[in-house]
Design a protein around this motif. Sequence first.
Motif, PDB file in Angstrom:
ATOM      1  N   ARG A 127       0.807  -1.228   0.000  1.00  0.00           N
ATOM      2  CA  ARG A 127       0.000   0.000   0.000  1.00  0.00           C
ATOM      3  C   ARG A 127       0.833   1.269   0.000  1.00  0.00           C
ATOM      4  O   ARG A 127       0.373   2.307  -0.503  1.00  0.00           O
ATOM      5  CB  ARG A 127      -0.921   0.019   1.220  1.00  0.00           C
ATOM      6  N   PHE A 128       2.027   1.204   0.576  1.00  0.00           N
ATOM      7  CA  PHE A 128       2.800   2.437   0.729  1.00  0.00           C
ATOM      8  C   PHE A 128       3.163   3.001  -0.641  1.00  0.00           C
ATOM      9  O   PHE A 128       3.731   2.302  -1.491  1.00  0.00           O
ATOM     10  CB  PHE A 128       4.060   2.179   1.553  1.00  0.00           C
ATOM     11  N   LYS A 129       2.874   4.271  -0.870  1.00  0.00           N
ATOM     12  CA  LYS A 129       3.026   4.871  -2.192  1.00  0.00           C
ATOM     13  C   LYS A 129       4.438   5.360  -2.482  1.00  0.00           C
ATOM     14  O   LYS A 129       4.753   5.673  -3.627  1.00  0.00           O
ATOM     15  CB  LYS A 129       2.038   6.030  -2.336  1.00  0.00           C
ATOM     16  N   GLY A 130       5.272   5.446  -1.449  1.00  0.00           N
ATOM     17  CA  GLY A 130       6.639   5.898  -1.660  1.00  0.00           C
ATOM     18  C   GLY A 130       7.622   4.737  -1.648  1.00  0.00           C
ATOM     19  O   GLY A 130       7.303   3.613  -2.010  1.00  0.00           O
ATOM     20  N   ARG A 131       8.826   5.034  -1.183  1.00  0.00           N
ATOM     21  CA  ARG A 131       9.903   4.048  -1.140  1.00  0.00           C
ATOM     22  C   ARG A 131       9.832   3.263   0.165  1.00  0.00           C
ATOM     23  O   ARG A 131       9.668   3.840   1.237  1.00  0.00           O
ATOM     24  CB  ARG A 131      11.250   4.755  -1.231  1.00  0.00           C
ATOM     25  N   VAL A 132       9.956   1.942   0.065  1.00  0.00           N
ATOM     26  CA  VAL A 132       9.955   1.076   1.243  1.00  0.00           C
ATOM     27  C   VAL A 132      11.314   0.396   1.361  1.00  0.00           C
ATOM     28  O   VAL A 132      11.842  -0.137   0.377  1.00  0.00           O
ATOM     29  CB  VAL A 132       8.850   0.002   1.156  1.00  0.00           C
ATOM     30  N   VAL A 133      11.880   0.425   2.554  1.00  0.00           N
ATOM     31  CA  VAL A 133      13.115  -0.288   2.863  1.00  0.00           C
ATOM     32  C   VAL A 133      12.869  -1.111   4.117  1.00  0.00           C
ATOM     33  O   VAL A 133      12.335  -0.597   5.109  1.00  0.00           O
ATOM     34  CB  VAL A 133      14.297   0.683   3.100  1.00  0.00           C
ATOM     35  N   ARG A 187      10.215 -15.601   3.395  1.00  0.00           N
ATOM     36  CA  ARG A 187       8.882 -15.121   3.029  1.00  0.00           C
ATOM     37  C   ARG A 187       8.830 -13.593   3.047  1.00  0.00           C
ATOM     38  O   ARG A 187       8.167 -12.979   2.204  1.00  0.00           O
ATOM     39  CB  ARG A 187       7.835 -15.713   3.975  1.00  0.00           C
ATOM     40  N   ILE A 188       9.516 -12.980   3.989  1.00  0.00           N
ATOM     41  CA  ILE A 188       9.598 -11.516   4.007  1.00  0.00           C
ATOM     42  C   ILE A 188      10.361 -11.020   2.783  1.00  0.00           C
ATOM     43  O   ILE A 188       9.989 -10.006   2.164  1.00  0.00           O
ATOM     44  CB  ILE A 188      10.266 -11.027   5.309  1.00  0.00           C
ATOM     45  N   ALA A 189      11.421 -11.733   2.400  1.00  0.00           N
ATOM     46  CA  ALA A 189      12.169 -11.358   1.199  1.00  0.00           C
ATOM     47  C   ALA A 189      11.279 -11.416  -0.035  1.00  0.00           C
ATOM     48  O   ALA A 189      11.376 -10.556  -0.921  1.00  0.00           O
ATOM     49  CB  ALA A 189      13.374 -12.290   1.030  1.00  0.00           C
ATOM     50  N   ALA A 190      10.387 -12.403  -0.095  1.00  0.00           N
ATOM     51  CA  ALA A 190       9.465 -12.503  -1.231  1.00  0.00           C
ATOM     52  C   ALA A 190       8.496 -11.328  -1.258  1.00  0.00           C
ATOM     53  O   ALA A 190       8.175 -10.790  -2.329  1.00  0.00           O
ATOM     54  CB  ALA A 190       8.709 -13.828  -1.170  1.00  0.00           C
ATOM     55  N   GLY A 247       9.667  -4.642  -5.110  1.00  0.00           N
ATOM     56  CA  GLY A 247      10.937  -4.094  -5.568  1.00  0.00           C
ATOM     57  C   GLY A 247      11.647  -3.354  -4.462  1.00  0.00           C
ATOM     58  O   GLY A 247      12.418  -2.414  -4.716  1.00  0.00           O
ATOM     59  N   ALA A 248      11.378  -3.754  -3.212  1.00  0.00           N
ATOM     60  CA  ALA A 248      11.949  -3.077  -2.042  1.00  0.00           C
ATOM     61  C   ALA A 248      13.168  -3.845  -1.538  1.00  0.00           C
ATOM     62  O   ALA A 248      13.152  -5.068  -1.477  1.00  0.00           O
ATOM     63  CB  ALA A 248      10.912  -2.970  -0.930  1.00  0.00           C
ATOM     64  N   TYR A 302      22.451  -8.265   1.997  1.00  0.00           N
ATOM     65  CA  TYR A 302      21.562  -7.447   1.182  1.00  0.00           C
ATOM     66  C   TYR A 302      20.750  -8.364   0.280  1.00  0.00           C
ATOM     67  O   TYR A 302      21.313  -9.218  -0.426  1.00  0.00           O
ATOM     68  CB  TYR A 302      22.357  -6.457   0.336  1.00  0.00           C
ATOM     69  N   VAL A 303      19.445  -8.200   0.309  1.00  0.00           N
ATOM     70  CA  VAL A 303      18.560  -9.069  -0.473  1.00  0.00           C
ATOM     71  C   VAL A 303      17.742  -8.193  -1.397  1.00  0.00           C
ATOM     72  O   VAL A 303      17.010  -7.307  -0.956  1.00  0.00           O
ATOM     73  CB  VAL A 303      17.632  -9.884   0.443  1.00  0.00           C
TER      74      VAL A 303
END
Length: 354
Positions: free
Chosen positions: A245-251, A279-282, A288-289, A342-343
């Motif tokens: 849902r987040f419209k900006g950049r997610v890290v 599963r979190i990586a997926a 694309g985060a 880094y994933v």
Amino acid sequence: MLGWRRFVWVGVGGSVAILLVLAIFILSMNPFGNLPPLVFASHAITDINQRFQFPALIRSKKYDSAVIGASDSRLLRPVALEHVFGGRMVNLAINAGQAYEQYRLADLFMREVDHPRTLLIGLDHVWCDDDADTVRITSRGFPEWMYDDDSWNDFVYMLNATAVEISGRRLGVALGINKGRFPAGYEVFTPPESAYDPVKVRRKLWKDEQPHAIEAVVPAYVPTSAKRESWRFPALIWLAEIVNRFKGRVVLAFMPLHVASQPTPGSEEAARQEECKSRIAAIAQRKGAPLIDFDIPSKITTKDANYWDPRHYRIAIAERIVDDIERALATRQDDPDGDWRYVDGPRTAAIATN
């Protein structure tokens, strides 16, 4: 008889008058910053329960970027993060934050902020707990009524001694007696560095055992497909919603737990944790985060002097984590010195299908 009636009416009238005065006082002081402002144009935080205070920070419209997480993300300084991500950052990490509580803060941020820029999600075990859907809050309580879109319905929940006490502190701020807390959500909650006692810290880290090398379980536990499918990670539904849902950049970043409290390599617990991380990586990959994993044996997590207790690192380490996040995002690679994994992209997909 008339005397008793008069006594009763005077008592009732006095009680109503006191209640009315207290209600006006609470309404005027707006101790949680959740009511329409009547006296103060801006909110000043004077309470330590972030669950009740951070909604006002979100609704202040001062911030377009945020950190969510538990106490192991609280020392990430907003000003330092702004140098990495830009924008106006607020740290919304909360003490003993359950996954559901973090989800509700993120949900409110997404609803209230018109042009969100960056969301940094500090991850720890709560997102992998199998009872996250039933153990949603802590003994601190969680004010669901503060997280809806109607501020006036909050007042009925605020006629209590706690609200009166915090209102008094808010008046103290206005009079210059007290100081507000949590500017941009940030506050150093660990003891002063001058109080650091390595002997006491070592006992906390190693649970009164002597520090020792962590030996892997041999042979390593290898879960069957059926076992992996049986593992429950109910909070990942909320995490996926936040990320999507987040419209900006997610890290996303796993915070560094001291190595003595990490699952023993080769154990079933370690295998379950790796499944959760996969599963979190997926989830991250679909957005694309990037996902940066500090929760590994490293020069950070194996050095006792970096910590106050198994979960809480020292201020210098918090600054190092921010610097490491910047480097990880720039290089898109594992750290050559081993601070992080880094994933991203194709590597994430590979991990998620193992």
